[in-house]
Design a protein around this motif. Sequence first.
Motif, short mmCIF file in Angstrom:
data_model
loop_
_atom_site.label_atom_id
_atom_site.label_comp_id
_atom_site.label_asym_id
_atom_site.label_seq_id
_atom_site.Cartn_x
_atom_site.Cartn_y
_atom_site.Cartn_z
N GLY A 53 -1.66 -70.00 6.98
CA GLY A 53 -1.94 -71.18 7.81
C GLY A 53 -1.31 -71.15 9.19
O GLY A 53 -1.15 -72.19 9.82
N GLN A 54 -0.90 -69.97 9.67
CA GLN A 54 -0.32 -69.87 11.01
C GLN A 54 -0.99 -68.73 11.76
O GLN A 54 -1.50 -67.80 11.15
CB GLN A 54 1.20 -69.61 10.94
N GLU A 55 -0.93 -68.79 13.10
CA GLU A 55 -1.61 -67.77 13.90
C GLU A 55 -0.76 -66.51 14.11
O GLU A 55 -1.29 -65.46 14.44
CB GLU A 55 -1.98 -68.32 15.30
N ASP A 56 0.55 -66.61 13.95
CA ASP A 56 1.41 -65.47 14.28
C ASP A 56 1.06 -64.26 13.41
O ASP A 56 0.83 -64.38 12.21
CB ASP A 56 2.88 -65.85 14.06
N ALA A 57 0.99 -63.08 14.05
CA ALA A 57 0.59 -61.87 13.33
C ALA A 57 1.25 -60.66 13.96
O ALA A 57 1.73 -60.72 15.10
CB ALA A 57 -0.92 -61.73 13.39
N ALA A 58 1.26 -59.56 13.21
CA ALA A 58 1.83 -58.31 13.73
C ALA A 58 0.79 -57.21 13.59
O ALA A 58 0.11 -57.13 12.56
CB ALA A 58 3.08 -57.95 12.92
N ASP A 59 0.66 -56.39 14.61
CA ASP A 59 -0.29 -55.27 14.54
C ASP A 59 0.36 -54.08 13.84
O ASP A 59 1.36 -53.55 14.34
CB ASP A 59 -0.73 -54.89 15.96
N LEU A 60 -0.19 -53.68 12.72
CA LEU A 60 0.36 -52.50 12.02
C LEU A 60 -0.49 -51.26 12.29
O LEU A 60 -0.09 -50.15 11.96
CB LEU A 60 0.43 -52.76 10.51
N ARG A 61 -1.68 -51.45 12.89
CA ARG A 61 -2.55 -50.29 13.10
C ARG A 61 -1.94 -49.32 14.11
O ARG A 61 -1.97 -48.11 13.93
CB ARG A 61 -3.93 -50.77 13.57
N LYS A 62 -1.34 -49.90 15.16
CA LYS A 62 -0.76 -49.03 16.20
C LYS A 62 0.38 -48.18 15.63
O LYS A 62 0.34 -46.95 15.74
CB LYS A 62 -0.30 -49.89 17.38
N PRO A 63 1.40 -48.79 15.00
CA PRO A 63 2.46 -47.95 14.44
C PRO A 63 1.95 -46.99 13.36
O PRO A 63 2.48 -45.88 13.21
CB PRO A 63 3.46 -48.95 13.84
N LEU A 64 0.90 -47.41 12.64
CA LEU A 64 0.33 -46.54 11.61
C LEU A 64 -0.25 -45.28 12.23
O LEU A 64 -0.06 -44.17 11.72
CB LEU A 64 -0.77 -47.31 10.87
N ARG A 65 -0.97 -45.46 13.34
CA ARG A 65 -1.66 -44.32 13.96
C ARG A 65 -0.78 -43.53 14.92
O ARG A 65 -1.13 -42.42 15.32
CB ARG A 65 -2.92 -44.82 14.70
N GLN A 66 0.36 -44.12 15.26
CA GLN A 66 1.25 -43.53 16.26
C GLN A 66 1.87 -42.23 15.78
O GLN A 66 2.16 -41.35 16.57
CB GLN A 66 2.34 -44.58 16.50
N SER A 67 2.07 -42.12 14.47
CA SER A 67 2.84 -40.98 13.98
C SER A 67 2.45 -40.67 12.54
O SER A 67 2.00 -41.57 11.81
CB SER A 67 4.33 -41.35 14.06
N GLU A 68 2.62 -39.43 12.16
CA GLU A 68 2.36 -39.08 10.76
C GLU A 68 3.47 -39.58 9.86
O GLU A 68 3.29 -39.76 8.66
CB GLU A 68 2.22 -37.56 10.62
N PRO A 96 7.64 -45.65 12.05
CA PRO A 96 7.27 -46.76 12.93
C PRO A 96 6.59 -47.91 12.18
O PRO A 96 6.81 -49.09 12.48
CB PRO A 96 6.27 -46.12 13.92
N LEU A 97 5.80 -47.55 11.15
CA LEU A 97 5.12 -48.58 10.35
C LEU A 97 6.16 -49.43 9.61
O LEU A 97 6.10 -50.66 9.60
CB LEU A 97 4.17 -47.89 9.38
N ILE A 98 7.12 -48.77 9.00
CA ILE A 98 8.16 -49.48 8.24
C ILE A 98 8.95 -50.41 9.17
O ILE A 98 9.22 -51.57 8.84
CB ILE A 98 9.09 -48.48 7.52
N ALA A 99 9.26 -49.91 10.37
CA ALA A 99 10.01 -50.75 11.33
C ALA A 99 9.17 -51.97 11.70
O ALA A 99 9.69 -53.10 11.77
CB ALA A 99 10.36 -49.93 12.58
N ALA A 100 7.87 -51.77 11.92
CA ALA A 100 7.00 -52.90 12.30
C ALA A 100 6.90 -53.91 11.16
O ALA A 100 6.86 -55.14 11.39
CB ALA A 100 5.61 -52.38 12.68
#
Length: 329
Positions: A272-287, A291-295
């Motif tokens: 019910g809130q708009e706040d969100a985090a993009d996980l696609r970028k950290p996912l694709r940033q590195s093998e 970075p994904l875990i940090a995000a």
Amino acid sequence: MIDPFGRAISYLRVSVTDRCDLRCVYCMSEDMTFVPRAQLLTLEELDRVCSTFVGLGVKKLRLTGGEPLVRKNVLSLFESLGRHLKTGALDELTLTTNGTQLDGAAERLRAAGVERINISLDSLDADRFKTITRWGNHAQVMDGIRAAKASGLKVKINVVALRDVNEDEFDDMVAWCGREGFDLVFIETMPMGDIDGDRTDQYLPLSVVRARLANRWTMSAIPDNTGGPARYMRVAETGGRVGFITPMTHNFCESCNRVRLTCTGTLYMCLGQEDAADLRKPLRQSESNAPLIAAIHEAIGRKPKGHDFIIDRRHSRPAVGRHMSVTGG
Ligand code: SAM
Ligand code: SF4
């Protein structure tokens, strides 16, 4: 993963597609714009994000949508995620579905390790079902429900309580689910996304539904052992369970243990809130998953206390702009 309010996050819901083969009146407008396919996480990427969450302590995964079973090859995702059940890292892998594709999928889901599924069915009447879903074929869904039962899946039926639409069927639903051995859960409409009609006309508080059911059935409260938002009652006459999800009349946020991922890799910390985090970028940033875990940790660190849903004539706009199909119900 512990959020700022001390809640342990152990449940991830993933909307594997925002598309659907139905257009339920409370969920979507008839003419929807969906995410372009090019922006979707691949099934391999979805597996990687889900597996990362499992590594961080998620014990329950629910794939939903949109309609999860319309995503091409989605059964292979269930099959690959099933490996976490075998190792014991994951307690439960499940889905919420409208049932249209279940006839051909139930056996494979069961074989992948799915034990229980939620199937949405807002009416037992074929014509009415068509009116509610706009495009639905009741017989097809009933075949799907039968296939689920036959394959050994435990079935929970979700019913959205809609004023003047299906409220006269609830006793029949309790009786039918009792006979079939299905749990039954009633849900209040939530103000998410633009739909063609006015939600105030559809909204039916479950306090009313519950009081009416109590006229016909002997219902006693049972302790909530699912950790979820439903409050369950036992129906003495059928031996079955009936649950009530009341986001509008009872705020269940204090025990919220879940976060939601969209098919494009956006993580919503609250339905019910708009706040969100993009996980696609950290996912694709590195093998590496670092970075994904940090995000993910950063996002959990700002999970809000709760939602602010209100439905009345003064609040005619949805509380959040996105539809339920984006984050999954
Ligand atoms: N397509 C699948 C289905 O219908 O089961 C899964 C996705 S659907 C968004 C998940 C659940 O959310 C369904 O039980 C549906 O009835 C419910 N739902 C959709 N929009 C809703 C709304 N605005 N308020 C309350 N429940 C809603
Ligand atoms: Fe599709 Fe489920 Fe929404 Fe109905 S509730 S339109 S089946 S996503």
